[in-house]
Design an enzyme around this catalytic site. Structure first.
Site, PDB file in Angstrom:
ATOM      1  N   LEU A  67     -18.731  55.946  46.750  1.00 50.56           N
ATOM      2  CA  LEU A  67     -17.435  56.543  46.432  1.00 50.56           C
ATOM      3  C   LEU A  67     -16.262  55.746  47.022  1.00 50.56           C
ATOM      4  O   LEU A  67     -16.213  55.493  48.208  1.00 50.56           O
ATOM      5  CB  LEU A  67     -17.401  57.981  46.979  1.00 50.56           C
ATOM      6  CG  LEU A  67     -16.103  58.745  46.735  1.00 50.56           C
ATOM      7  CD1 LEU A  67     -15.883  58.994  45.270  1.00 50.56           C
ATOM      8  CD2 LEU A  67     -16.096  60.035  47.524  1.00 50.56           C
ATOM      9  N   ASP A  68     -15.300  55.408  46.202  1.00 49.40           N
ATOM     10  CA  ASP A  68     -14.113  54.659  46.634  1.00 49.40           C
ATOM     11  C   ASP A  68     -14.466  53.330  47.298  1.00 49.40           C
ATOM     12  O   ASP A  68     -13.687  52.793  48.085  1.00 49.40           O
ATOM     13  CB  ASP A  68     -13.246  55.484  47.593  1.00 49.40           C
ATOM     14  CG  ASP A  68     -12.551  56.633  46.896  1.00 49.40           C
ATOM     15  OD1 ASP A  68     -12.516  56.626  45.659  1.00 49.40           O
ATOM     16  OD2 ASP A  68     -12.058  57.532  47.582  1.00 49.40           O
ATOM     17  N   GLU A  69     -15.648  52.815  47.006  1.00 50.14           N
ATOM     18  CA  GLU A  69     -16.050  51.551  47.614  1.00 50.14           C
ATOM     19  C   GLU A  69     -16.495  50.565  46.541  1.00 50.14           C
ATOM     20  O   GLU A  69     -17.108  49.555  46.852  1.00 50.14           O
ATOM     21  CB  GLU A  69     -17.197  51.763  48.616  1.00 50.14           C
ATOM     22  CG  GLU A  69     -16.823  52.453  49.882  1.00 50.14           C
ATOM     23  CD  GLU A  69     -16.250  51.490  50.917  1.00 50.14           C
ATOM     24  OE1 GLU A  69     -16.041  50.302  50.599  1.00 50.14           O
ATOM     25  OE2 GLU A  69     -16.012  51.940  52.045  1.00 50.14           O
TER      26      GLU A  69
END
Lengths: 288, 288, 288, 288
Positions: free
Chosen positions: D230-232
């Site tokens: 997530l968000d990476e």
């Protein structure tokens, strides 16, 4: 500071034609040279092709002479001019200055630390002020004063020094003199000037004062090749700085210095890394 | 979208003199108005003072009329002009367009979402193209074609509409017509134009083509007040965009659109938030 | 370089309350001090007011002592702390470095040319490398090596030198040591560090390597006050630099140097021009 | 708007090896395809080569099928994957949104004007709010509400629509839902998300509030590929915006919108112009 393997650089340019890329890349493959990076551009407005290749030889005993000799035959067919630059080549850069030292100080710092991979064999100035700075870096400094009357002689001496020190690039690091058409011609394409405006805006004298008069909200700097058209040489790179109503002309002069030096040193780096191609009034710059 | 408490805004301007700040701040304190933010500037080049204050009344029953009446006496002594802007004031903005819709689309979006706290009572164009866009937003759209012969009549109609819809600000959102000196005079100081170059560079027609010819590495946009000097009106704000050799004029036109719309909407916001002071050819902009 | 008249600067801060601006501006008017520029801000999140005024005395014989004595009474009522800074005040800045010299070189240049209006009475390093640079500028250089065992003694010596040379500001110009909590506490609010990332991203060691691992397209630098929370001190200013896939960690290190030095020197300028107010973890910065 | 001749694009990628460039460029020359622009990069950290070529056929009757068939043999030897993109190919992009419309509005504008050369066959949302915007552009809009309980079913419907409308790219234009690992896996490498922070800084919820708490002076946006982290996900491009103490979290949200939409649309353009190569966590982006 860095262990980055420096590559050989091949740059080439010729009239647009089918096969221009292939003649370069095939030769590199056949001679067992490993390509790290390519940038090529075919300018439809000028019908001109250019390419820049970073590579490393895969076999021992790479010889630039052999490379050039072997490539000459193929290039000739395409009317291609080319240049091979060795990883350990440090171009000799002659610097001209007047009294402002912000650009000189910056260039000397990058030279001293190896951030700019150059030699600076000579610094020439129409003023004595910056001699001690040159001395601290162990670089010969020539003070050649200039007046309207002595301009031809002074420029002759400048030209002599440029040749004597075998400069491959001349940098006008805020050299506050208008070069004669003759000297401009001699330096055409291998001298870089920094002008303290976003050319072609605010050409000529006192651009920051002009900018203040107009009330602009951005000032900038332009690094360009010297040619016979004063402040109109081909642009290499430009930088900007926001300003506002609290900044009087003297503030703009001060605030502009950061962007001037960054812009000039970037242009020099692009030039020595063979990222700039000069096509008439315009440049192709393969930036990183 | 936001619960931010909107403040009252007081702006004032007068010739430079001792006590200009005090006359404003003392009045605010005495009338129990709580100051949230001040920006003031005393321009030594023009001997002109200006101040912008955001405040909120501390007591109930604040009346703008009372404020103005009471302040008038004090201001008179300083030859001070001032303006009080209510938190719920939504200025009426008339928009003029031609065929390009990137600025209009952006302004309508910001209007629709409340990001620009304005009313748009009317959109006027010399072409019919953008009518459906106006309609979707429920805004009257007037198509007023123009030819060399009909220019005076067309401008008269434009002027009539501006008045009829009680516009407080006129925005030329890529309106591709040169206004007559007469209309420029009428709009002096309350009409904002967006020009697609870093003025004063590349004035006049086809600035992106001019920029390409010169081989610049930065293009930009300038939002400025309209005055009688074409493309030379006082600058409010400017924005830039990096470009390079791969960008032909048609690419610059496309790439420039983002910076044009951002620059125009920023200028409008500065204007309606009373951040801009017009002093002759120059502006003071208390940006946030 | 500049003939710009330097103003007196008054900065003040206190809990939010009606009349905070008035108490300052009224006093200035009554004592016949001419206000050139004001910026004030009332932080609704912290209920904290701050103001910065540039002014010049209108009458001869201005005395800072008299000013302070007379203002004390008024300020007391508002629980206001304030500081008066003279136009000719050059704050004494102690610099700590390790081996990297790009920030030091830049600060020394700005010091030498007067662009940063400071004194540099002492340079302290845990390495001997930068001594000759200090010497050329005529500044005492102390080499205080440090090991895990000698850290307390070394920091005691550092602290002694800071006091002995009466530093008003301490600058960590790429000082590659983690300060002890004790020294951090002593320097809280009057020491500026430059960290080579966009804090709070990439805290701690080797931020450019971290940035490369993550494949970010922007790297940056953060100038912040030192406090007990490593790399978490209140931020003064930040700068950025675009990067791309061709840049390996060693390139980021090199490319980041320009933005580090510009960011650090800007933060120092803001600090010495009294543009920064420290409110807990956050700063108010009245930038120009 | 533009008469620029659109080129064919060939992109290819394979493990690093001598001759990777040559196998591509020689084939283009032999099949009489005229090269307009090349960018290649050999990543020494990942031992991975990639190249992007813009070209136009010199002879009539160019056939993509013939090209692919003929090239397959040569590519196989290098374990090279490649893709040929036609000048008239308009990729089908499915857009997911929630309530924020600033990104959607921007994408629809660029779609409508041809600035983004895409089809938008479907818009999917967990809220009904943006339906009229979709309708005005004549695009089917599916309102698929979601709760913790119905998430698997909702995602199944989303996935069905993506397939039904034959999307080649999925864009999360501020879709305020955390995708399940299963859906992330399915979309790995061909879905772009816009996150409103300079990732990896301020991951997760309310990044602008986090940024305000930390007192940062720059906020930004990150466009990245969706993956299971997530968000990476791998970063395509990032943009920034200066902010200061006057901006509360609600201001950052508003100010961030401009940079979010510009960053997202740039990432989409890079993707559809085949400028992005995905190598594990990192991207190679041949920007223009």
């Amino acid at each position: 500071m860095t262990t980055k393997p420096q590559p050989w650089i091949l740059t080439a340019s010729c009239p647009s034609r089918l096969g221009t890329v292939d003649v370069v890349t095939r030769f590199l493959a056949e001679t067992r040279n490993y390509v790290l990076e390519i940038q090529s551009f075919d300018d439809r407005a000028l019908d001109r092709f250019c390419i820049r290749v970073e590579f490393r030889p895969e076999r021992d005993g790479f010889s630039a002479d052999d490379f050039n000799e072997a490539f000459a035959e193929r290039a000739a067919e395409f009317d291609m001019s080319w240049e091979l630059t060795a990883p350990d080549h440090r171009p000799r850069v002659a610097i001209l200055v007047s009294k402002y030292d912000h650009c000189l100080n910056d260039l000397l710092y990058r030279y001293r630390t190896g951030q700019l991979n150059i030699e600076i064999p000579v610094i020439i100035s129409n003023h004595p002020d910056l001699e001690s700075l040159a001395q601290w870096h162990g670089i010969p400094y020539y003070h050649l004063p200039i007046t309207a009357d002595t301009k031809p002689q002074q420029e002759a001496e400048v030209w002599k020094l440029i040749n004597q020190y075998e400069a491959e690039l001349v940098v006008l690091a805020r050299y506050m003199q208008v070069l004669s058409p003759d000297l401009c011609s001699k330096l055409d394409g291998w001298a870089i000037n920094i002008h303290h405006s976003l050319l072609p805006g605010f050409k000529g004298a006192k651009p920051y004062h002009q900018a203040w008069e107009k009330g602009v909200k951005l000032v900038g700097a332009t690094a360009h090749y010297v040619n016979n058209d004063l402040d109109e040489g081909p642009i290499i790179t430009q930088g900007i700085q926001s300003v506002n109503h609290v900044h009087y002309p003297e503030d703009l002069i001060e605030k502009g210095q950061d962007i001037e030096r960054v812009t000039l040193s970037k242009a020099i780096r692009y030039h020595i890394e063979k990222r700039v191609f000069l096509h008439g009034q315009r440049t192709v710059v393969f930036a990183d």
